[in-house]
Design a protein around this motif. Structure first.
Motif, PDB file in Angstrom:
ATOM      1  N   THR A  15       0.845  -1.183   0.000  1.00  0.00           N
ATOM      2  CA  THR A  15       0.000   0.000   0.000  1.00  0.00           C
ATOM      3  C   THR A  15       0.887   1.242   0.000  1.00  0.00           C
ATOM      4  O   THR A  15       1.796   1.348   0.825  1.00  0.00           O
ATOM      5  N   PRO A  16       0.668   2.164  -0.910  1.00  0.00           N
ATOM      6  CA  PRO A  16       1.517   3.371  -0.945  1.00  0.00           C
ATOM      7  C   PRO A  16       1.416   4.165   0.358  1.00  0.00           C
ATOM      8  O   PRO A  16       0.375   4.178   1.016  1.00  0.00           O
ATOM      9  N   LYS A  17       2.518   4.840   0.689  1.00  0.00           N
ATOM     10  CA  LYS A  17       2.540   5.698   1.873  1.00  0.00           C
ATOM     11  C   LYS A  17       2.183   7.148   1.541  1.00  0.00           C
ATOM     12  O   LYS A  17       1.861   7.923   2.442  1.00  0.00           O
ATOM     13  N   ALA A  18       2.269   7.509   0.272  1.00  0.00           N
ATOM     14  CA  ALA A  18       1.946   8.866  -0.152  1.00  0.00           C
ATOM     15  C   ALA A  18       1.522   8.834  -1.605  1.00  0.00           C
ATOM     16  O   ALA A  18       1.888   7.922  -2.363  1.00  0.00           O
ATOM     17  N   VAL A  19       0.762   9.856  -1.999  1.00  0.00           N
ATOM     18  CA  VAL A  19       0.243   9.947  -3.362  1.00  0.00           C
ATOM     19  C   VAL A  19       0.778  11.234  -3.994  1.00  0.00           C
ATOM     20  O   VAL A  19       0.808  12.295  -3.359  1.00  0.00           O
TER      21      VAL A  19
ATOM     22  N   LEU B 196       5.486   5.245  -3.122  1.00  0.00           N
ATOM     23  CA  LEU B 196       4.863   6.372  -3.799  1.00  0.00           C
ATOM     24  C   LEU B 196       3.930   5.896  -4.908  1.00  0.00           C
ATOM     25  O   LEU B 196       4.277   5.000  -5.676  1.00  0.00           O
ATOM     26  N   LEU B 197       2.744   6.502  -4.980  1.00  0.00           N
ATOM     27  CA  LEU B 197       1.811   6.277  -6.089  1.00  0.00           C
ATOM     28  C   LEU B 197       1.655   7.597  -6.827  1.00  0.00           C
ATOM     29  O   LEU B 197       1.247   8.603  -6.233  1.00  0.00           O
ATOM     30  N   PHE B 198       1.957   7.589  -8.122  1.00  0.00           N
ATOM     31  CA  PHE B 198       2.043   8.809  -8.927  1.00  0.00           C
ATOM     32  C   PHE B 198       1.075   8.749 -10.091  1.00  0.00           C
ATOM     33  O   PHE B 198       0.997   7.733 -10.801  1.00  0.00           O
ATOM     34  N   THR B 199       0.343   9.828 -10.308  1.00  0.00           N
ATOM     35  CA  THR B 199      -0.493   9.930 -11.508  1.00  0.00           C
ATOM     36  C   THR B 199      -0.074  11.118 -12.353  1.00  0.00           C
ATOM     37  O   THR B 199       0.257  12.189 -11.836  1.00  0.00           O
TER      38      THR B 199
ATOM     39  N   ASN C 104      10.710   2.557  -9.886  1.00  0.00           N
ATOM     40  CA  ASN C 104       9.899   1.570  -9.172  1.00  0.00           C
ATOM     41  C   ASN C 104       8.755   2.188  -8.383  1.00  0.00           C
ATOM     42  O   ASN C 104       8.246   1.587  -7.452  1.00  0.00           O
ATOM     43  N   TRP C 105       8.354   3.416  -8.762  1.00  0.00           N
ATOM     44  CA  TRP C 105       7.156   3.990  -8.165  1.00  0.00           C
ATOM     45  C   TRP C 105       5.927   3.241  -8.679  1.00  0.00           C
ATOM     46  O   TRP C 105       5.923   2.715  -9.808  1.00  0.00           O
ATOM     47  N   GLN C 106       4.878   3.221  -7.901  1.00  0.00           N
ATOM     48  CA  GLN C 106       3.585   2.797  -8.413  1.00  0.00           C
ATOM     49  C   GLN C 106       3.023   3.959  -9.235  1.00  0.00           C
ATOM     50  O   GLN C 106       3.207   5.128  -8.883  1.00  0.00           O
ATOM     51  N   THR C 107       2.344   3.634 -10.329  1.00  0.00           N
ATOM     52  CA  THR C 107       1.925   4.685 -11.248  1.00  0.00           C
ATOM     53  C   THR C 107       0.513   4.456 -11.787  1.00  0.00           C
ATOM     54  O   THR C 107      -0.005   3.331 -11.771  1.00  0.00           O
ATOM     55  N   HIS C 108      -0.055   5.549 -12.279  1.00  0.00           N
ATOM     56  CA  HIS C 108      -1.347   5.495 -12.980  1.00  0.00           C
ATOM     57  C   HIS C 108      -1.338   6.554 -14.068  1.00  0.00           C
ATOM     58  O   HIS C 108      -1.139   7.743 -13.781  1.00  0.00           O
TER      59      HIS C 108
ATOM     60  N   ALA D 123      -8.376   0.509  -5.665  1.00  0.00           N
ATOM     61  CA  ALA D 123      -7.661  -0.763  -5.847  1.00  0.00           C
ATOM     62  C   ALA D 123      -6.362  -0.810  -5.050  1.00  0.00           C
ATOM     63  O   ALA D 123      -5.916  -1.893  -4.643  1.00  0.00           O
ATOM     64  N   SER D 124      -5.775   0.361  -4.811  1.00  0.00           N
ATOM     65  CA  SER D 124      -4.522   0.426  -4.058  1.00  0.00           C
ATOM     66  C   SER D 124      -4.753   0.387  -2.541  1.00  0.00           C
ATOM     67  O   SER D 124      -3.775   0.410  -1.772  1.00  0.00           O
ATOM     68  N   GLY D 125      -5.999   0.367  -2.125  1.00  0.00           N
ATOM     69  CA  GLY D 125      -6.305   0.269  -0.705  1.00  0.00           C
ATOM     70  C   GLY D 125      -6.258   1.594   0.023  1.00  0.00           C
ATOM     71  O   GLY D 125      -6.244   1.612   1.272  1.00  0.00           O
TER      72      GLY D 125
END
Length: 206
Positions: free
Chosen positions: A2-6, A161-164, A178-182, A196-198
């Motif tokens: 689960t990302p810690k920040a967006v 990190l989750l990045f859009t 290796n960031w999570q991305t959208h 979906a990322s919780g």
């Protein structure tokens, strides 16, 4: 994990950014196509986003192309009309994340002066937990250094990190770290990704 920040891009994620649409309305599509074919206006804007002075860059460009000078100055005098309108669902998602204590950062190609203009119209641009604005850092996406600066500034990296963002090249640069991305195409898709990322429930993501 689960990302810690967006991490939000701003243009075409929180605020529409469509210069061609603006110019089509101002001078007609045919003249706009001719102008954009002759002048690298997006390259001009990249100079501003890298930290050069907004007014100076546009006036210099207008002087180089005097036959388009009036049209080029529209970029300066009517800039806020190009950066419009806001995307309300994205703003609500930002608020929902922060209401749950999830840090939200900006990572945006934006000029120093143009960010001042934008913040006067869009109050939500003051709400980020941390801002990473290219004009202040003097480097633009997708250069690796701007992503490094966010990691250094937040102490977070990789899948924390989750990045859009709406651009493939910017997303790919984040994936390289290796960031999570959208890839942002429309707000509902981003809402679905946050669920979906919780990070949010379906009710929180409306």
């Amino acid at each position: 994990m689960t990302p810690k920040a967006v991490v939000f891009d701003i243009g075409n994620v929180l605020i529409e950014w469509q210069p061609e649409r603006f110019y089509d309305a101002q001078i007609g599509e045919e003249r706009r196509r001719a102008m954009f074919a002759e002048i690298d206006l997006h390259g001009m804007n990249d100079r501003v986003d890298t930290g050069e002075n907004f007014t100076k860059v546009i006036r210099e460009t207008a002087a180089i192309y005097p036959h388009w000078a009036d049209e080029i100055m529209l970029w300066h005098d009517n800039w806020i009309e190009m950066a419009a309108p806001a995307i309300p669902h994205s703003e609500r998602l930002m608020d929902a994340l922060q209401a749950k204590g999830i840090p939200v950062f900006s990572l945006t190609n934006f000029g120093v002066e143009t960010m001042v203009i934008a913040r006067k119209k869009y109050g939500f641009l003051h709400k980020f937990d941390r801002d990473f604005i290219s004009g202040h850092m003097q480097v633009i996406k997708p250069a690796a250094r701007i992503y490094e600066l966010l990691e250094e500034g937040t102490g977070l990296s990789g899948p924390e990190l989750l990045f859009t963002d709406d651009r493939h090249d910017n997303i790919n640069a984040a994936k390289d770290r290796n960031w999570q991305t959208h890839l942002f195409e429309y707000p509902q898709g981003w809402a679905d990704k946050l669920v979906a990322s919780g990070l949010l429930t379906e009710q929180e993501a409306v």
